[in-house]
Structures are given as C-alpha cells and as structure tokens.
Design a protein around this motif. Structure first.
Motif, PDB file in Angstrom:
ATOM      1  N   VAL A  84       0.837  -1.203   0.000  1.00 42.34           N
ATOM      2  CA  VAL A  84       0.000   0.000   0.000  1.00 42.34           C
ATOM      3  C   VAL A  84       0.873   1.254   0.000  1.00 42.34           C
ATOM      4  N   SER A  85       1.909   1.249   0.858  1.00 40.65           N
ATOM      5  CA  SER A  85       2.752   2.436   0.997  1.00 40.65           C
ATOM      6  C   SER A  85       3.579   2.714  -0.245  1.00 40.65           C
ATOM      7  N   THR A  86       3.909   1.671  -0.996  1.00 43.51           N
ATOM      8  CA  THR A  86       4.732   1.842  -2.191  1.00 43.51           C
ATOM      9  C   THR A  86       4.055   2.729  -3.213  1.00 43.51           C
ATOM     10  N   PHE A  87       2.734   2.709  -3.261  1.00 41.74           N
ATOM     11  CA  PHE A  87       1.997   3.469  -4.261  1.00 41.74           C
ATOM     12  C   PHE A  87       1.790   4.932  -3.864  1.00 41.74           C
ATOM     13  N   LEU A  88       2.073   5.279  -2.614  1.00 46.60           N
ATOM     14  CA  LEU A  88       1.791   6.620  -2.115  1.00 46.60           C
ATOM     15  C   LEU A  88       2.976   7.560  -2.344  1.00 46.60           C
ATOM     16  N   PRO A  89       2.722   8.856  -2.521  1.00 47.81           N
ATOM     17  CA  PRO A  89       3.809   9.840  -2.587  1.00 47.81           C
ATOM     18  C   PRO A  89       4.613   9.804  -1.288  1.00 47.81           C
ATOM     19  N   ILE A  90       5.882  10.182  -1.346  1.00 44.22           N
ATOM     20  CA  ILE A  90       6.757  10.058  -0.195  1.00 44.22           C
ATOM     21  C   ILE A  90       6.280  10.899   0.989  1.00 44.22           C
ATOM     22  N   ASP A  91       5.683  12.058   0.721  1.00 44.53           N
ATOM     23  CA  ASP A  91       5.214  12.884   1.829  1.00 44.53           C
ATOM     24  C   ASP A  91       3.989  12.290   2.506  1.00 44.53           C
ATOM     25  N   LYS A  92       3.298  11.364   1.836  1.00 46.43           N
ATOM     26  CA  LYS A  92       2.163  10.671   2.451  1.00 46.43           C
ATOM     27  C   LYS A  92       2.606   9.341   3.059  1.00 46.43           C
ATOM     28  N   ALA A  93       3.422   8.574   2.323  1.00 50.63           N
ATOM     29  CA  ALA A  93       3.850   7.253   2.804  1.00 50.63           C
ATOM     30  C   ALA A  93       4.773   7.364   4.008  1.00 50.63           C
ATOM     31  N   MET A  94       5.637   8.378   4.019  1.00 55.95           N
ATOM     32  CA  MET A  94       6.614   8.531   5.098  1.00 55.95           C
ATOM     33  C   MET A  94       6.400   9.810   5.900  1.00 55.95           C
ATOM     34  N   GLY A  95       6.095  10.872   5.215  1.00 53.53           N
ATOM     35  CA  GLY A  95       5.980  12.158   5.880  1.00 53.53           C
ATOM     36  C   GLY A  95       4.913  12.216   6.958  1.00 53.53           C
TER      37      GLY A  95
END
Length: 490
Positions: A173-184
């Motif tokens: 799921v996280s792989t598909f998200l922009p970095i500021d959403k997946a990690m930020g």
C-alpha cells in the motif's frame, strides 16, 4: 559508564568538529536550487521541512542494524565501542554525507547512476546488481526481524507467517503513495517512539545501578566468545551502527526532498551520528545484562530479537518494556519500506521504466515482493551474513564515488579514500576467508591475497581516474556544479 558516556560525547563532538570539516571540504552552496524544488513530481521529488527529512533519514538508514548488529558485536566485549565511535565519525557519517550531497548535486540520482558517472559506465551494471541484491536482502531481513518481535507481543494465533503477510501488505500500500504521504505522515510518530524508547533504555542503564562494561586494556580481545576473530568479522557484524552501504541507497531518497544544501550535515552526517548513539546504548545494554556465553546462546536460540525482548523487560518492566520493543519494531518496518521503494526506483531507472502510473508500479512491485517472500523462508543468520558482505561492498563503492568526486573538485579526497580503502581490504579478507566466499580461512595467505587484490583495485582506480582527469574538457559535468537542474536526469 565512563566508556558509554565518553563514546556518546565523542560522537557528538565528531558531528560538530569533523562534520564541520567535511561540510567545508565539500563546499556547500546554500543558495543553489535543489531537485526537490525544481523537479517536483508529487511522488518522489517533494519539498519537505528539515525536521521531517531528518526523521525519514534516520528511520530509513536504521532498521534493526544499529540494534541487532551491536547486540552481536557485544560478543567481542567493549572493543565493539571503538568501531562504533571511530567507524561512525570517520567512516559511516562521511559516507552518508558524501552520497547524500553528491546525489543532491545530480538530480537526486541513485548510487548506480552516480557510479556510472564518476567511476565509468561499466560500473553501472555491477553496482545495479549489487544494489538490487542488497536491497532484496535488506527488505527481507527487515521483514523477518520485526515479525519475530511482533510475534512475542501478540496472541498465539498470530504466527510469523501471518505477521509477515501483514507487513508485506503495508509495504504494498505504501509503495503506491507519494513520499510525503507514505513517510511524511507516519514517520514522525515512528520517530517519536524510537527516540523516547532509546532514551529510556539509556537512562535505565545509567541510573539503574548496572555494572556497565568499561574499555580497558584487559577487556580488549581479538576474538569473541565463540572464537571468531575480530578482524574482519566485527566490521560486518556492526555495520549500520558504524558504516553501512545500505545508507547509500537511502540518502538519495532524502536528497529528493531537501530544500537547501546547508541542511546536509544535519540530515546525512547528523543522522548517522544519531544511529551511532543508538548502537552504543544497545551494545552497552547487551554487555551489562548478560555474560558472553549467555548472550551467544540467546542469539543462537532466537536471533537477536530474543535479546531485545529480555533487555527491554529487564530495564523497563512489562509496560514500558513493551513500548521499547515497539520502538525497535518501527525501525526495520520503516527501513524495509524504504528499501523496497528504493529497489523499485533503481530497477525502474535501470530498465528505463517510468513509475508514473499504477500499472508500471505494479509491474515491478509484485515480482520484488514475491522474491522477497520466498527469501523469508531462509535462515535469518544466513541472510544476515550475505547481507552484511553485500552491504559493505556497496559502502566501498560509495566511498570510491565520493573520492573520485572530490578528486575532480580538487578537494581533500583522503577523507573518503582512507575509510574506503580500509573497508575494501576488510571485504576482500572476508570473502576470501569465509564459507560464503572462497573458504580459505584466516591465515597468512588470505591476508596476502587480499592485499594484492586490493592494491590492484586501487591502482586501477587511480589509473582510470587520471585518464578521466586528463580529459575533463570533454566532461564538464564532472567538475561543474552549476549545470541546469535536470541535465543529469536527461
């Protein structure tokens, strides 16, 4: 206690003194625009504040390395402190800073592309293969290690297999998200848990009346309790807490979200120092609570995660000990996510497959996770040995990239060459002597063969470098940092 506090103090001093020297030697340009500002794509190139980038960098590079590694390194006794402090200040932090900043100057490029540019195009294929191997092993290790910790905290029906599947589900799921959403959005919470739990473990050690091991001449031994020689094993046992090539695959991710070069020392050098502090605390905890034989038996019976459980509960009790275990769990989960994200990007760059739609992302993500899931069935200790050797080979390559960059810029390149040369020799001795390599054992011939090969590699490195230096007029990109942003990515 003196050794632990002294070591941590040296790490902090190293950040300000040697870190300042490394920054000055690199020659930052605070007003230079960064890839995050010019190449914004809403996915990987996204400007983010310094504090958030720092947490992402720390969680990306940490994993279980600065915890599991020092736990196993504690089998050598207090001599492990030396490698953590010296390796971190003069090796690991320099490695991380140089890769992060060189990537920042090259459109956020990953190590294979940087190797192609500074070491020659043939190196691109070699480094791609090693990077893919390393990230697969890292991602797998950072799935299996938190799974064993989570299993100890959950009901019996939550088997390791179920937990592994859930972790993979989170990664997908996280792989598909922009970095500021997946990690930020998530990592600040993960970071808070990690920092609080680490401080709690450290304070409990210092004020809990525990007999902390001190580094004295009598405490220095050249082999661990199982008879494994100090050199070169210690440099592969404790990697993420001192020097780790895995970090070279992670720093470019943060270079794509950084908004000023003056943030580099804090983000790259500083977060490696923070990882060194974590390593010091866990090495001290392992040595102070268990004798060598007990520690060895616990590691053999249940991987280092068994030691994490015991240390957390013994120092903090059931409630806070559980919180500390959760703090350890977030490290590998976050690093595993970043490892797979980096792996997808590196493969995509290598085969020129743009990751601008869901189909292309799935085309790489599904096979990656399938291979990694198969690797989770392999013995953890075997995976760890292969991971650590591949890890340090990447560190050598990254430091040689940094050396070549500094040579072209006519700066002091010894700061990267010396740790790179040392680790090159350690890697050669390891692969020549160990069963995973040529299995010749540790003897005079092993050291001589490794030295001869190492010298040959260095000669080749300087010969090819001098040839490139003689033709710099044909390669202005090697010396000019004022090329338009986007030139390298084209």
């Amino acid at each position: 206690m003196v050794t632990l506090l002294g070591g941590i103090a040296l790490l902090v001093i190293g950040y300000f003194v040697y870190g300042g020297f490394i920054e000055k030697n690199f020659g930052i340009e605070p007003d230079r625009q960064t890839p995050a500002e010019v190449l914004q794509d809403g996915m990987d190139f996204v400007p983010m504040p310094r504090w958030k980038n720092a947490i992402i960098e720390l969680l990306n590079i940490a994993g279980t390395g600065p915890i599991f590694g020092p736990i196993m390194g504690a089998l050598y006794g207090p001599v492990a402190y030396i490698w953590i402090v010296v390796g971190c200040i003069f090796g690991g932090a320099v490695h991380d800073y140089m890769v992060g900043m060189i990537s920042l100057r090259n459109d956020g490029a990953h190590l294979p592309e940087l190797s192609s540019k500074y070491l020659g195009k043939p190196m691109k294929h070699f480094v791609n293969i090693f990077s893919i191997l390393l990230l697969l092993l890292v991602g797998t290790v950072f799935v299996t290690s938190p799974a064993s910790l989570i299993e100890s905290l959950t009901p019996d029906f939550m088997t390791t297999g179920i937990i592994v599947a859930l972790i993979f589900g989170y990664y997908i799921v996280s792989t598909f998200l922009p970095i500021d959403k997946a990690m930020g959005k998530v990592y600040p919470w993960f970071g808070a848990i990690l920092i609080i739990s680490t401080i709690a473990i450290g304070l409990s050690l210092i004020f809990g009346g525990h007999a902390l091991p001190e580094l004295t001449p009598a405490a220095i031994r050249l082999e661990n309790v199982n008879g494994v020689k100090l050199f070169p094993a210690i440099f592969f046992t404790i990697s993420c807490g001192a020097m780790s090539g895995f970090h070279a695959t992670q720093a470019p991710m943060v270079s794509r979200t950084t908004t000023s070069e003056k943030q580099g020392r804090f983000l790259f050098y500083g977060m490696m120092i923070a990882e060194g502090v974590i390593a010091m605390i866990w090495a001290a905890a392992s040595m102070s609570l268990f004798d060598g034989q007990t520690l060895s038996q616990m590691i053999d019976a249940g991987t280092p995660s068994a030691v994490v459980n015991q240390v957390s509960y013994m120092l903090l009790g059931n409630i806070f000990g559980t919180a500390a275990i959760i703090g350890v769990i977030v490290l590998p989960i976050s690093s595993g996510l970043s490892a797979f994200r980096s792996l997808r990007n590196i493969i995509a760059d290598y085969i020129n497959l743009k990751q601008d739609n869901l189909k292309n992302v799935l085309l790489l993500t599904i096979p990656i996770f399938a291979v990694s899931f198969i690797l989770t069935r392999v013995d953890f200790n075997l995976l760890w040995r292969y991971f650590n050797w591949a890890n340090q080979v990447i560190a050598v390559i990254a430091l040689f990239v940094a050396t070549r960059y500094l040579m072209y810029k006519k700066r002091n390149y010894l700061v990267a060459l010396l740790p790179g040369t040392f680790m090159l020799y350690a890697c050669l001795v390891y692969i020549v002597s160990e069963p995973i390599g040529f299995n010749l054992g540790l003897n005079a011939s092993t050291y001589i063969i490794s030295l001869a090969v190492g010298v040959a590699i260095l000669v080749f490195f300087f010969v090819t470098g001098n040839k490139q230096m003689a033709n710099l007029a044909e390669r202005p990109d090697l010396t000019q940092d004022h090329l338009p942003i986007g030139t390298f990515s084209k």
